[in-house]
Design an enzyme around this catalytic site. Sequence first.
Site, PDB file in Angstrom:
ATOM      1  N   TYR A   1       0.635  -1.123   0.102  1.00 62.96           N
ATOM      2  CA  TYR A   1      -0.032   0.139   0.084  1.00 62.96           C
ATOM      3  C   TYR A   1       0.853   1.306   0.066  1.00 62.96           C
ATOM      4  CZ  TYR A   1      -3.538   3.360   1.522  1.00 62.96           C
ATOM      5  OH  TYR A   1      -4.418   4.489   1.669  1.00 62.96           O
TER       6      TYR A   1
ATOM      7  N   ASP B   1       9.451   2.828  -0.448  1.00 60.39           N
ATOM      8  CA  ASP B   1       8.339   3.539   0.352  1.00 60.39           C
ATOM      9  C   ASP B   1       8.624   3.133   2.105  1.00 60.39           C
ATOM     10  OD1 ASP B   1       5.960   4.438   1.925  1.00 60.39           O
ATOM     11  OD2 ASP B   1       4.932   3.455   0.461  1.00 60.39           O
TER      12      ASP B   1
ATOM     13  N   LYS C   1       4.510   9.341   8.594  1.00 57.56           N
ATOM     14  CA  LYS C   1       4.354   8.991  10.092  1.00 57.56           C
ATOM     15  C   LYS C   1       5.344   9.618  10.915  1.00 57.56           C
ATOM     16  CE  LYS C   1       1.868   4.952   8.056  1.00 57.56           C
ATOM     17  NZ  LYS C   1       0.655   4.849   8.376  1.00 57.56           N
TER      18      LYS C   1
END
Length: 428
Positions: free
Chosen positions: A144, A239, A267
């Site tokens: 994702y 990522d 994050k």
Amino acid sequence: MKTAASESLFEKAKLLIPGGVNSPVRAFKAVGGSPLFIQKAKGAYLWDVDGNRYIDYIGSWGPIILGHADTSVVKAVKRQLEKGSSYGAPTELEVQLAEEVCRAFPSIEKVRFVSSGTEAVMGAVRAARGFTGRKKIIKFDGCYHGHADHLLVKAGSGAATLGQPDSAGVPEEFVSHTLIARYNDLASVEALFQKIPGQIAAVLIEPIVGNMGVILPRGNFLSRLRDLCHRQKALLIFDEVMTGFRVAYGGVQELYGIQPDLTCLGKIIGGGFPVGAYGGKKEIMSVVAPEGPVYQAGTLSGNPVAMVAGLVTLQILKKKNPYPELNKRTQKLTQGLEEAARTSAVSVKLGRAGSMFTLFFADKEIIDADSARSCDTKRFANFFQGMLREGIYWPPAQFEAAFLSVEHSERDVERTIGAAKNVLAVLH
Ligand code: PLP
């Protein structure tokens, strides 16, 4: 456990917000029941609007590595707020955070801050296409990378959980340049390069996967992927939105000693505020506007409140180096969970990278999206509900990572193992 206030808020929310939530997985659809509405958080704990307290293993899906409402972060944010929350003009804080990110990730020479992980990946892919002049990208089934149109193909996390790997509202043409390979299977990547030689701009990967649940790269998968991209003159994009500053200060690339061409972050670098970043080699990042022709911008990009929260978070992580201890505590927890499952004759497999982990309800090792799909999601849902009743707030879906923070104490871990024993014992 009282839940009347949460239930009533959920009913009202559903009238006003699609599904009652602002991000799908929060709605508990994969596990049933009504989501908890949170009132406050401190350290390792969350309190809902009914006054129940939970040990939190979501940590806002990764950012809260220092625990909730860390005193230093709160102080720095308050100080910044008094000076203004957003200027739409450059600040020293952006330079300081950029300096720290580049120091932590030697593969990043220049970095651009954005407001989410989604934006970070969008920017990185656009830069890769702009730099190489090629159109196609390869992603992996089950990974994702946020909700950009062209990346919502065979996506993990909430998309996998809801059985919507290909979202409605995304025209086929938009995803026609996205090719899918299988994680941990280099031959599947090589086959795509052979099929359309010279057209692939980049290979985009969660180097340690968090979004099918935690899955580690096997053998020398990542280093062979690095070599393959070099040979094919395609960029390798890591990522590390979830893994950056989580599995190690310098992310997966530090752990495995592999230098991608571009890296996406998010994050933790926002310390609990909305931030993303993408960066890499100078010559690649120089294609980004205003230095180069690849456009990318943002009203709140480099927002000073988020920058200072991120900066203080990184400074604390660097100074205290909590990683060995976090690792040890998480290992103690996961060993306890595995033992509890064994005692109760419940088949589980564990995926763990430092302080992020997934307890898969499965018989065989989980190494890719296909094996992840073999998990017993019903059994996971029962486990989740049982743990919630025990005061443990687990990610409400099988294909997600759970996170520990530095505030999770030995006692919290023991309590969690005790709860799991109770829940697993009656899971049949
Ligand atoms: N990339 C990865 C690996 C992620 O885990 C996520 C979110 O969980 C994203 C990208 C998207 O980030 P955001 O939700 O901040 O847009």
